[in-house]
Design an enzyme around this catalytic site. Structure first.
Site, PDB file in Angstrom:
ATOM      1  CG  ASP A 122      33.349  23.132  -3.244  1.00 27.14           C
ATOM      2  OD1 ASP A 122      33.515  23.888  -4.218  1.00 27.14           O
ATOM      3  OD2 ASP A 122      34.104  23.136  -2.253  1.00 27.14           O
ATOM      4  CD  GLU A 123      33.087  28.180  -3.636  1.00 24.25           C
ATOM      5  OE1 GLU A 123      33.316  29.042  -2.773  1.00 24.25           O
ATOM      6  OE2 GLU A 123      33.670  28.143  -4.737  1.00 24.25           O
TER       7      GLU A 123
END
Length: 283
Positions: free
Chosen positions: A96-97
């Site tokens: 998610d990054e």
């Protein structure tokens, strides 16, 4: 991304959006692990990797949802596809990054802040998810900026303001500083990121080895590592996970909870990379 697992699950349950929600391995098992939580659950002090019964003790009305890792992978791919509309220099850091180098995109899409705000609005409109963005002149400060104003915020950390924004923060907030490292630094009088930046580099190296010199550079904005092109990501050779716990683990039950949480993340990453493990190493 803001509360990624929980946010993806809530797309199916919009009626729970304003309620405290957590994603866990098995809601029926009081010893199940909290994998993710939304902002409302965070207000109750609920933490990732604690047991379900501990979380329910803090918030009896906590809504529990099972994880769907294939969904997280699917949305991660969609999010990175949106990033690539703005630059091909996209380096995923986790599911998610990602880091984006937009230096060559400024004439097309505006300033770093404008690109960040456009990204937030695009993902909100197309995927109904929110993210927080850090805009800076190096990867470390961009990462720290993305954590500074959550949820759904943009933070610009420039060469002119990084000392004002980051240096007053507790040294534990420095990227790659865990609880054990922070404790060692605190014992030498280093309490803030500014203290770390102004410390003697030789002393830090003697105290922490190569990590000490690296943290000195990070605190002073000297990170120069490049962002990789999305198509040239290095082939994954091994998958692991580690963390520094906020307190000492006590007893076998405590250890089982910790190992289960770490193992779940490793398993999720293996599925993401479509890999199988043939050996296990524990440090």
């Amino acid at each position: 991304m803001d509360g990624f697992y929980a946010s993806v699950e809530l797309l199916k349950y919009p009626q729970l959006k304003n309620h405290p929600v957590a994603v866990c391995g098995n809601p029926e098992n009081r010893h199940g692990i909290i994998l993710a939580k939304n902002a409302q659950a965070k207000k109750y002090g609920i933490k990732t990797a604690e047991t379900v019964w501990q979380a329910k003790k803090k918030c009896p009305k906590l809504q529990l949802l099972p994880p769907h890792h294939h969904k997280y992978k699917e949305y991660s791919l969609k999010i990175n596809e949106i990033y690539q509309r703005f630059t091909d220099m996209v380096e995923p850091f986790s599911i998610d990054e990602s880091w984006l180098d937009v230096s060559a995109s400024l004439k097309l899409f505006g300033t770093g802040r404008e690109i960040a705000d456009t990204l937030r609005e695009t993902i909100k409109k197309e995927l109904e998810l929110t993210l927080s963005v850090g805009v800076s002149f190096n990867k470390i400060f961009a990462k720290m900026g993305s954590d500074y104003h959550k949820p759904d915020g943009t933070t610009v950390i420039s060469r002119d303001n990084y000392k004002d924004i980051l240096w007053p923060m507790n040294v534990r907030s420095m990227f790659f500083v865990g609880a054990a490292t922070a404790d060692k630094l605190n014992k030498t009088g280093i309490q803030t990121i500014g203290d770390l930046a102004r410390a003697d580099r030789t002393l830090l190296t003697a105290l922490l080895g190569k990590q000490g010199s690296m943290l000195y550079e990070y605190a002073n904005g000297l990170d120069s590592s490049p962002v990789s092109r999305y198509s040239e990501r290095e082939k994954i050779k091994s998958v692991g996970n580690g963390t520094t716990f906020r307190r000492n683990l006590q007893g076998m039950d405590d250890i089982k909870v910790a190992v289960t949480a770490l193992s779940d993340t490793v398993a999720s990453r293996l599925r993401k990379y479509q890999m199988k493990g043939f050996g296990v190493k524990v440090d």
